[in-house]
Design an enzyme around this catalytic site. Structure first.
Site, PDB file in Angstrom:
ATOM      1  N   ALA A  10       0.856  -1.263   0.031  1.00 50.27           N
ATOM      2  CA  ALA A  10       0.100  -0.003   0.002  1.00 50.27           C
ATOM      3  C   ALA A  10       0.807   1.221   0.081  1.00 50.27           C
ATOM      4  O   ALA A  10       0.838   2.266  -0.923  1.00 50.27           O
ATOM      5  CB  ALA A  10      -0.777   0.091   1.202  1.00 50.27           C
ATOM      6  N   LYS A 181       8.895   6.611  15.745  1.00 52.41           N
ATOM      7  CA  LYS A 181       7.963   5.839  14.968  1.00 52.41           C
ATOM      8  C   LYS A 181       8.066   4.361  15.764  1.00 52.41           C
ATOM      9  O   LYS A 181       7.057   3.767  15.913  1.00 52.41           O
ATOM     10  CB  LYS A 181       8.313   5.553  13.645  1.00 52.41           C
ATOM     11  CG  LYS A 181       7.221   4.844  12.674  1.00 52.41           C
ATOM     12  CD  LYS A 181       6.118   5.584  12.456  1.00 52.41           C
ATOM     13  CE  LYS A 181       4.940   4.749  11.863  1.00 52.41           C
ATOM     14  NZ  LYS A 181       5.266   4.338  10.369  1.00 52.41           N
TER      15      LYS A 181
HETATM   16  O1  PAF Z   1       2.127  -0.282  10.860  1.00 46.21           O
HETATM   17  C1  PAF Z   1       1.235   0.314  10.921  1.00 46.21           C
HETATM   18  O2  PAF Z   1      -0.140  -0.060  10.638  1.00 46.21           O
HETATM   19  C2  PAF Z   1       1.424   1.955  11.100  1.00 46.21           C
HETATM   20  O3  PAF Z   1       2.670   2.164  11.053  1.00 46.21           O
HETATM   21  C3  PAF Z   1       0.686   2.702  12.113  1.00 46.21           C
HETATM   22  C4  PAF Z   1       1.324   3.975  12.408  1.00 46.21           C
HETATM   23  C5  PAF Z   1       0.607   1.886  13.576  1.00 46.21           C
HETATM   24  C6  PAF Z   1      -0.884   2.957  11.695  1.00 46.21           C
HETATM   25  O4  PAF Z   1      -1.436   1.896  11.626  1.00 46.21           O
END
Ligand code: PAF
Length: 301
Positions: A10, A181
């Site tokens: 995606a 992140k």
């Molecule tokens: O891995 C994911 O799905 C995304 O990095 C996050 C930020 C957790 C949002 O779904």
């Protein structure tokens, strides 16, 4: 620019389309031997209108002429997916690696000792309802930064990404946004995978003490690694993502749902390993890592 995109999931497909809209020459490198592929795209602002984009695929000649290689496969696939491309790749080609988690940097530096290497992390959101349909579902910042000397002065690459899909930011130390992140992924991914719930469900009272505990452990390790953060700051960021992506299913939720391997070793697993180096106890992250490993082992004996 001549661009090759390896890993048209995606997020990868979103970048391939957005860079094509900027008139870059983008080819896809895929698992099959196909030479052409068409992707159907719904913009964030016009979700009911579909536009189609054709890409050439898997051309070694295009790869030899490639100036920018964007790798958006999962962390555990990076080395295996990149290795077959190495004989064709020019050492001038800038390589951008974008995946959840941390821990592939030294493998990549060994694999590509002479190429400029950039790591990136994005909060853009996209969804693939079918293998060839992509929906852009959320805006967010993309951070890019060098991990070797060859890439140190390539801040124009952040501008190129930004022209395609803003906002982007060039980072003097890419590890800071990668860790931020990581904190978000440590909190959201395993819980939504174990409980097979959407991100927004984590706002329910029953998850609050676990989210607090995860953020405390990550903040302790981040501090030991030399980053300035607190449990409260990480918790605030996690809560913002839970709200902003409330109806989304996390990538790990989808991986467990579809019986695929997950990026857990590069998320909570990576956190626990770094914690051990600093003699920090991270029982909550350890338990989540092991719970996902157990779920994976049921499908991948
Ligand atoms: O891995 C994911 O799905 C995304 O990095 C996050 C930020 C957790 C949002 O779904």
């Amino acid at each position: 620019m001549n661009i090759t995109l390896l890993g048209a999931g995606a997020i990868g497909a979103l970048w391939a389309i957005k860079l094509t809209q900027q008139r870059h020459n983008v080819q896809l490198w895929t698992r099959n031997a196909e030479t052409k592929a068409t992707l159907h795209f719904n913009e964030l602002t016009t979700p009911t209108t579909t536009n189609s984009y054709s890409f050439s695929c898997n051309s070694p000649d295009d790869l030899a002429a490639c100036e920018l290689l964007i790798v958006t496969v999962k962390a555990f696939q990076v080395t295996t997916a990149l290795t077959p491309l190495l004989p064709y790749l020019n050492t001038d080609c800038v390589v951008v690696i974008m995946h959840n988690g941390i821990g592939t940097q030294s493998q990549i530096q060994q694999l590509l000792p002479h190429n400029p290497i950039i790591y990136a992390t994005t909060s853009q959101a996209a969804f693939k309802p079918t293998p060839t349909t992509i929906q852009h579902t959320g805006l967010g910042q993309t951070s890019l930064g060098a991990i070797n000397d060859y890439a140190q002065y390539l801040s124009h690459i952040a501008a190129l990404f930004g022209a395609a899909l803003a906002p982007t930011q060039w980072q003097a130390n890419i590890y800071q946004p990668l860790w931020q992140k990581l904190a978000i992924n440590c909190a959201i991914n395993p819980l939504t995978a174990i409980h097979q719930c959407c991100n927004g469900d984590l706002a329910r009272p029953c998850y609050q003490s676990q989210l607090d505990g995860i953020c405390l452990e990550v903040a302790q390790v981040m501090t030991a690694e030399g980053f300035t953060t607190t449990q409260q700051q990480l918790r605030h960021q996690v809560d913002n993502v839970i709200k902003a992506t409330a109806s989304n299913y996390s990538s790990m939720n989808r991986d467990i749902f579809h019986h695929r391997l997950t990026e857990i070793d590069y998320i909570n697993g990576y956190l626990v390993q770094q914690a051990q180096r600093h003699n920090i106890d991270t029982p909550i992250n350890y338990q989540l890592w092991q719970a996902i490993k157990h779920m994976e082992s049921l499908d991948h004996a």
